[in-house]
Design a protein around this motif. Structure first.
Motif, mmCIF file in Angstrom:
data_model
loop_
_atom_site.group_PDB
_atom_site.id
_atom_site.type_symbol
_atom_site.label_atom_id
_atom_site.label_comp_id
_atom_site.label_asym_id
_atom_site.label_seq_id
_atom_site.Cartn_x
_atom_site.Cartn_y
_atom_site.Cartn_z
ATOM 1 N N ILE A 13 0.808 -1.226 0.000
ATOM 2 C CA ILE A 13 0.000 0.000 0.000
ATOM 3 C C ILE A 13 0.843 1.279 0.000
ATOM 4 O O ILE A 13 0.454 2.283 -0.563
ATOM 5 C CB ILE A 13 -1.008 -0.021 1.178
ATOM 6 C CG1 ILE A 13 -2.073 1.046 1.001
ATOM 7 C CG2 ILE A 13 -0.310 0.129 2.505
ATOM 8 C CD1 ILE A 13 -3.227 0.915 1.983
ATOM 9 N N CYS A 14 2.014 1.238 0.626
ATOM 10 C CA CYS A 14 2.836 2.455 0.691
ATOM 11 C C CYS A 14 4.206 2.245 0.058
ATOM 12 O O CYS A 14 5.173 2.921 0.415
ATOM 13 C CB CYS A 14 2.957 2.944 2.137
ATOM 14 S SG CYS A 14 3.711 1.753 3.248
ATOM 15 N N VAL A 15 4.300 1.334 -0.895
ATOM 16 C CA VAL A 15 5.565 0.956 -1.519
ATOM 17 C C VAL A 15 6.360 2.168 -2.022
ATOM 18 O O VAL A 15 7.586 2.199 -1.931
ATOM 19 C CB VAL A 15 5.357 -0.091 -2.630
ATOM 20 C CG1 VAL A 15 4.566 0.504 -3.799
ATOM 21 C CG2 VAL A 15 6.675 -0.656 -3.103
ATOM 22 N N CYS A 101 -0.932 1.804 7.404
ATOM 23 C CA CYS A 101 -1.034 0.439 7.946
ATOM 24 C C CYS A 101 -2.151 0.249 8.970
ATOM 25 O O CYS A 101 -2.968 -0.661 8.829
ATOM 26 C CB CYS A 101 0.285 0.019 8.584
ATOM 27 S SG CYS A 101 1.610 -0.218 7.410
ATOM 28 N N ALA A 102 -2.132 1.051 10.017
ATOM 29 C CA ALA A 102 -3.100 0.838 11.102
ATOM 30 C C ALA A 102 -4.549 0.887 10.607
ATOM 31 O O ALA A 102 -5.320 -0.039 10.888
ATOM 32 C CB ALA A 102 -2.863 1.820 12.240
ATOM 33 N N PRO A 103 -4.957 1.918 9.850
ATOM 34 C CA PRO A 103 -6.348 1.931 9.376
ATOM 35 C C PRO A 103 -6.661 0.762 8.430
ATOM 36 O O PRO A 103 -7.785 0.267 8.406
ATOM 37 C CB PRO A 103 -6.484 3.266 8.634
ATOM 38 C CG PRO A 103 -5.358 4.108 9.108
ATOM 39 C CD PRO A 103 -4.264 3.175 9.512
ATOM 40 N N GLN A 104 -5.668 0.334 7.681
ATOM 41 C CA GLN A 104 -5.877 -0.752 6.715
ATOM 42 C C GLN A 104 -5.984 -2.122 7.387
ATOM 43 O O GLN A 104 -6.790 -2.943 6.979
ATOM 44 C CB GLN A 104 -4.724 -0.764 5.701
ATOM 45 C CG GLN A 104 -4.771 -1.882 4.681
ATOM 46 C CD GLN A 104 -5.877 -1.706 3.659
ATOM 47 O OE1 GLN A 104 -6.280 -0.589 3.369
ATOM 48 N NE2 GLN A 104 -6.367 -2.805 3.128
ATOM 49 N N TRP A 105 -5.183 -2.375 8.431
ATOM 50 C CA TRP A 105 -5.032 -3.738 8.934
ATOM 51 C C TRP A 105 -5.401 -3.979 10.395
ATOM 52 O O TRP A 105 -5.736 -5.111 10.755
ATOM 53 C CB TRP A 105 -3.578 -4.189 8.733
ATOM 54 C CG TRP A 105 -3.165 -4.235 7.303
ATOM 55 C CD1 TRP A 105 -2.285 -3.405 6.670
ATOM 56 C CD2 TRP A 105 -3.616 -5.156 6.305
ATOM 57 N NE1 TRP A 105 -2.157 -3.756 5.357
ATOM 58 C CE2 TRP A 105 -2.968 -4.828 5.102
ATOM 59 C CE3 TRP A 105 -4.513 -6.229 6.315
ATOM 60 C CZ2 TRP A 105 -3.170 -5.531 3.924
ATOM 61 C CZ3 TRP A 105 -4.727 -6.935 5.139
ATOM 62 C CH2 TRP A 105 -4.059 -6.580 3.964
ATOM 63 N N HIS A 106 -5.317 -2.992 11.263
ATOM 64 C CA HIS A 106 -5.478 -3.267 12.699
ATOM 65 C C HIS A 106 -6.837 -3.863 13.055
ATOM 66 O O HIS A 106 -6.900 -4.857 13.784
ATOM 67 C CB HIS A 106 -5.204 -2.009 13.526
ATOM 68 C CG HIS A 106 -3.746 -1.772 13.753
ATOM 69 N ND1 HIS A 106 -3.256 -1.200 14.895
ATOM 70 C CD2 HIS A 106 -2.655 -2.033 12.975
ATOM 71 C CE1 HIS A 106 -1.939 -1.120 14.818
ATOM 72 N NE2 HIS A 106 -1.553 -1.602 13.654
ATOM 73 N N ALA A 107 -7.908 -3.287 12.585
ATOM 74 C CA ALA A 107 -9.242 -3.803 12.953
ATOM 75 C C ALA A 107 -9.402 -5.251 12.512
ATOM 76 O O ALA A 107 -9.929 -6.086 13.269
ATOM 77 C CB ALA A 107 -10.339 -2.921 12.350
ATOM 78 N N ALA A 108 -8.934 -5.563 11.321
ATOM 79 C CA ALA A 108 -9.049 -6.943 10.824
ATOM 80 C C ALA A 108 -8.236 -7.902 11.691
ATOM 81 O O ALA A 108 -8.713 -8.988 12.054
ATOM 82 C CB ALA A 108 -8.598 -7.016 9.372
ATOM 83 N N LEU A 109 -7.018 -7.499 12.040
ATOM 84 C CA LEU A 109 -6.192 -8.366 12.879
ATOM 85 C C LEU A 109 -6.786 -8.530 14.272
ATOM 86 O O LEU A 109 -6.885 -9.645 14.789
ATOM 87 C CB LEU A 109 -4.762 -7.817 12.956
ATOM 88 C CG LEU A 109 -3.932 -8.015 11.691
ATOM 89 C CD1 LEU A 109 -2.699 -7.115 11.692
ATOM 90 C CD2 LEU A 109 -3.520 -9.479 11.540
ATOM 91 N N PHE A 110 -7.192 -7.422 14.889
ATOM 92 C CA PHE A 110 -7.780 -7.509 16.227
ATOM 93 C C PHE A 110 -9.054 -8.352 16.226
ATOM 94 O O PHE A 110 -9.340 -9.039 17.214
ATOM 95 C CB PHE A 110 -8.051 -6.112 16.792
ATOM 96 C CG PHE A 110 -6.886 -5.508 17.521
ATOM 97 C CD1 PHE A 110 -6.777 -5.624 18.896
ATOM 98 C CD2 PHE A 110 -5.895 -4.819 16.844
ATOM 99 C CE1 PHE A 110 -5.709 -5.068 19.588
ATOM 100 C CE2 PHE A 110 -4.824 -4.251 17.514
ATOM 101 C CZ PHE A 110 -4.723 -4.387 18.893
ATOM 102 N N SER A 111 -9.810 -8.327 15.150
ATOM 103 C CA SER A 111 -11.059 -9.110 15.088
ATOM 104 C C SER A 111 -10.789 -10.612 15.102
ATOM 105 O O SER A 111 -11.661 -11.399 15.450
ATOM 106 C CB SER A 111 -11.875 -8.738 13.850
ATOM 107 O OG SER A 111 -11.302 -9.300 12.679
#
Length: 189
Positions: A13-15, A101-111
């Motif tokens: 995403i931020c390459v 990163c955090a907005p893209q992945w954190h909620a999914a990982l925490f879920s």
């Protein structure tokens, strides 16, 4: 969880903003009990692919009073930084974690980690992201008021050797906060 972590590790995403290219580093297990939310991997971690595999990690494990085996057991600790890739070098240390990163992945990982008992927030970036308007006016205020964020969050400073000045100025942290952190970690794992 394996599929999600595979997807995270393929992230680009931020390459265009990464001096060494993407190398996302995060670990988790559906049974993880504690989540460590740090800032972003440093150069040594980028090169090894092992989170907290540096001087900061050694100090963090001492603060937690855990062995390397305990620390790297994903049933004990998930490691989900604010930025998953090395952001590059700045004037006085590494650049801030990439904001994607955090907005893209954190909620999914925490879920996928339903039984988390504690989230350790290391440094300003995770503290501001997770504590939002409840964060203190600075890191010292947030960390000194750690009990007000329990039982969910435990804010601590970054264990980097670069934080020597903060540590020497705030000796109360290792004297009174670290023992409480160790006690909670031992009760959970």
């Amino acid at each position: 969880m394996d599929a999600l972590l595979h997807e995270v590790k393929q992230c680009t995403i931020c390459v265009d903003h990464l001096p060494l290219g993407p190398h996302p580093i995060a670990t988790a297990h559906p049974d993880s009990k504690i989540v460590i939310v740090g800032q972003a991997p440093g150069l040594k971690v980028h090169n090894s692919g092992i989170p907290w595999n540096d001087a900061s990690g050694k100090r963090l494990r001492a603060w937690l009073d855990v062995s390397e085996d305990q620390f790297y057991n994903t049933k004990n600790f998930a490691i989900i930084p604010m930025g998953f890739c090395y952001p590059g070098k700045g004037k006085s240390g590494d650049l801030p974690p990439r904001p994607e990163c955090a907005p893209q992945w954190h909620a999914a990982l925490f879920s996928k980690i339903p039984h988390v008992k504690l989230v350790i927030l290391i440094g300003n970036y995770p503290q501001k992201y997770y504590l939002k308007t409840d964060v203190g006016t600075n890191l010292t205020e947030t960390v000194s008021n750690f009990k007000s964020y329990l039982p969910t969050y435990f804010p601590i400073p970054h264990p980097s050797p670069r934080n020597r000045f903060w540590m020497s100025k705030n000796s109360w942290f290792e004297a009174s906060v670290v023992p409480d952190l160790q006690k909670r970690v031992h009760e959970i794992i």
